[in-house]
Design a protein around this motif. Sequence first.
Motif, PDB file in Angstrom:
ATOM      1  N   GLU A 148      -5.162  77.440  73.156  1.00  0.00           N
ATOM      2  CA  GLU A 148      -5.038  78.727  73.848  1.00  0.00           C
ATOM      3  C   GLU A 148      -4.016  79.628  73.154  1.00  0.00           C
ATOM      4  OE1 GLU A 148      -4.224  80.322  78.406  1.00  0.00           O
ATOM      5  OE2 GLU A 148      -4.764  78.223  78.064  1.00  0.00           O
ATOM      6  N   TYR A 149      -2.938  79.005  72.661  1.00  0.00           N
ATOM      7  CA  TYR A 149      -1.899  79.759  71.961  1.00  0.00           C
ATOM      8  C   TYR A 149      -2.453  80.390  70.678  1.00  0.00           C
ATOM      9  CZ  TYR A 149       2.160  80.527  68.938  1.00  0.00           C
ATOM     10  OH  TYR A 149       3.078  81.082  68.078  1.00  0.00           O
ATOM     11  N   LYS A 150      -3.281  79.618  69.964  1.00  0.00           N
ATOM     12  CA  LYS A 150      -3.863  80.135  68.723  1.00  0.00           C
ATOM     13  C   LYS A 150      -4.794  81.311  68.980  1.00  0.00           C
ATOM     14  CE  LYS A 150      -3.527  75.829  66.072  1.00  0.00           C
ATOM     15  NZ  LYS A 150      -4.266  74.698  65.461  1.00  0.00           N
ATOM     16  N   LYS A 151      -5.434  81.329  70.160  1.00  0.00           N
ATOM     17  CA  LYS A 151      -6.336  82.424  70.499  1.00  0.00           C
ATOM     18  C   LYS A 151      -5.593  83.662  70.982  1.00  0.00           C
ATOM     19  CE  LYS A 151     -10.201  79.436  71.904  1.00  0.00           C
ATOM     20  NZ  LYS A 151     -11.017  78.975  73.068  1.00  0.00           N
ATOM     21  N   THR A 152      -4.595  83.454  71.833  1.00  0.00           N
ATOM     22  CA  THR A 152      -3.923  84.587  72.487  1.00  0.00           C
ATOM     23  C   THR A 152      -2.577  84.952  71.877  1.00  0.00           C
ATOM     24  OG1 THR A 152      -2.836  83.127  74.098  1.00  0.00           O
ATOM     25  CG2 THR A 152      -5.028  83.954  74.668  1.00  0.00           C
ATOM     26  N   ILE A 185       0.092  83.649  72.881  1.00  0.00           N
ATOM     27  CA  ILE A 185       1.061  83.415  73.967  1.00  0.00           C
ATOM     28  C   ILE A 185       0.919  81.979  74.426  1.00  0.00           C
ATOM     29  CG2 ILE A 185       1.784  84.069  76.301  1.00  0.00           C
ATOM     30  CD1 ILE A 185       0.529  86.827  75.766  1.00  0.00           C
ATOM     31  N   TRP A 186       2.042  81.264  74.461  1.00  0.00           N
ATOM     32  CA  TRP A 186       1.999  79.864  74.894  1.00  0.00           C
ATOM     33  C   TRP A 186       1.836  79.803  76.406  1.00  0.00           C
ATOM     34  CZ3 TRP A 186       1.587  75.493  72.096  1.00  0.00           C
ATOM     35  CH2 TRP A 186       1.712  74.284  72.771  1.00  0.00           C
ATOM     36  N   PRO A 187       0.749  79.167  76.896  1.00  0.00           N
ATOM     37  CA  PRO A 187       0.530  79.098  78.351  1.00  0.00           C
ATOM     38  C   PRO A 187       1.566  78.202  79.006  1.00  0.00           C
ATOM     39  CG  PRO A 187      -1.078  77.735  77.205  1.00  0.00           C
ATOM     40  CD  PRO A 187      -0.296  78.457  76.145  1.00  0.00           C
ATOM     41  N   SER A 188       2.115  78.677  80.082  1.00  0.00           N
ATOM     42  CA  SER A 188       3.115  77.872  80.800  1.00  0.00           C
ATOM     43  C   SER A 188       3.043  78.215  82.265  1.00  0.00           C
ATOM     44  CB  SER A 188       4.521  78.142  80.258  1.00  0.00           C
ATOM     45  OG  SER A 188       4.851  79.508  80.412  1.00  0.00           O
ATOM     46  N   LYS A 189       3.606  77.341  83.059  1.00  0.00           N
ATOM     47  CA  LYS A 189       3.646  77.579  84.497  1.00  0.00           C
ATOM     48  C   LYS A 189       4.564  78.750  84.802  1.00  0.00           C
ATOM     49  CE  LYS A 189       2.860  72.745  85.731  1.00  0.00           C
ATOM     50  NZ  LYS A 189       3.425  71.553  86.403  1.00  0.00           N
ATOM     51  N   LYS A 190       4.277  79.412  85.932  1.00  0.00           N
ATOM     52  CA  LYS A 190       5.134  80.522  86.339  1.00  0.00           C
ATOM     53  C   LYS A 190       6.537  80.004  86.575  1.00  0.00           C
ATOM     54  CE  LYS A 190       1.548  83.330  88.492  1.00  0.00           C
ATOM     55  NZ  LYS A 190       1.079  83.937  89.759  1.00  0.00           N
TER      56      LYS A 190
END
Length: 599
Positions: free
Chosen positions: A505-509, A511-516
């Motif tokens: 997901e990070y490579k696509k966006t 932004i590293w996905p993380s919990k709120k």
Amino acid sequence: MVNKDWDILKPTLSVPVLNSIKKQGFKAMTPIQAAVIPLLLSCKDVVAEAVTGSGKTLAFVVPMLEMLRKKEKDSTLRKDFVYAVIISPTRELATQIYEVIKQFLLEPEVAHISLCCLVGGRPVEADVENVKKGAHIVVCTPGRLQDLLAEQKNLNLPGRIRDLELLILDEADRLLDLGFNNTLTTILQYLPRQRRTGLFSATQTKELQDLVRAGLRNPVLVSVKEKSSISTPVALQNYYIVVEPQDKFLFLLNFIRNRQTMKGLFFLPTCACVDYWADVLPVVLTDLKIFAIHGKMKLKRAKILEKFRGAESAILLCTDLMARGLDIPEVEWVIQWEPPTNPAALVHRVGRTARGGAAGCSLIPLLPTEDAYVPFIKVNQKVELQDWSQSSDQIKITDKLRDKVLKILHNQQMSDRGILDKGMRAFVSHIRAYSKHECNILLQLKELPLGHIATSYGLLKLPLMPEIKEEHKTQFIGPNEKIDFNSIPYKDKQKEASRLQKLQEYKKTGIWPSKKKKKIAKTQAWEQTKLLKQVKKEKRKKRKETKTKMVKEGKNNKKRKTVTQEELEELAADVALIKKLKKRKINDDQFDNAFEIGK
């Protein structure tokens, strides 16, 4: 003051108790025992201060057994009553005291006396059942005892302790250090005033004096010191060594290797440090058993401690959880990564060895910027540290050894991202702990060469933290080769699968996905947290009672009037405020002020 024979107490102690003492191998009374036992037997309240390892436990166990033996002889010992309560700060210490008393109760003459250990880490229902079966003596931690007194109404513990004769507060200063002030106050309110109270500690503090005034009646102060100018046992040799920061781990590693048959405690600054070195040390110390224990290990602690007790030679990595009261046989060395946050804790740490007259040693490595700690601790705590560099054991650290050990540490982290994470957390928590030193005039964070310290941890890179400056980056020695950190896997398959998914997901966006991010609450003592929960519970109960009353009176059946335009506008404004808060356009304080919360 010399040790006296137990036969001196023949007029006051019964034969079964005396025989039980001698069968346990206690040949002579220590000074603290000789001073305290007659006082407790004569119904005096006692405040006892003595160096660690001086036999304080037996000083209250013996008069307690004699008191219960007398009640049994007079046929006034009721099965469902509690006659003695011993409160200790940790479950490990409570369990140790429980085991000591249990050995005494093996004698037929005192076998009818029942014993119970009440500590956290297990269901409270189990403790309720144990007390119901019979508990003339209760050994406990304060939190569990308060819970049983105040919350478990079906047990009726306040009724069971109405004839309590003896209350013991063991390691009383530590009880206060851990924030149990309000808990102890609550417990004292349940206990009968006509009782004997013993307060035992290795150090005296102002808070302790406040507790004495609140819970004891004209107590006798007993202060037993060794025949020397130091506050640690005479048979204990305390050493220090000045080492370069990047070589601290290498020095300690070689020091332990030179004593492969040793049994010792290794005190580390934080729980995260214990977790990291517990993974690292077994790889470089293959011939020595390594155990690890800290306060966040709720269920494993008892098993780990038991394994360490049974080992002939081993190292136990630990925090200050292990610094107070625990008696572990055959501990030869106490090693410390650095000076403890509280200077008084040094006395308790080193007191885990040289107990009961046995010999023991301690070692603390100091950085060149910390050498003033040696005269400071001599004046502040009366602990004299000898220079280990003057001994015959000269430990040399070569470039070859440094490179070899660093490579091992680097390879461990590159093979498992879990160890990499633990190393980062350990280093960060260590620096945070160092910044909170009570003697921060001597031990200043700004003087620490953080790059060299990170090197001693074997880190692959420096963590992102405000304390790291440019000069620290030049000090740091990492791996020679360039590392793709995204390619370092977790050995844990579940963690690795989750990481790979996030990486995609990070490579696509970008932004590293993380919990709120959750709002981090201010740290509170557990006692305050428990009080707030109780207040909320009472408010809910009151609202429910009000609602029930309104239903009975028929007040809730009235139809609501038509909503006015003004009310609609107020509601819209409130919704807008909530949206602004969610989008972080306003902070919590602005939101509270707008709603007039807390006013």
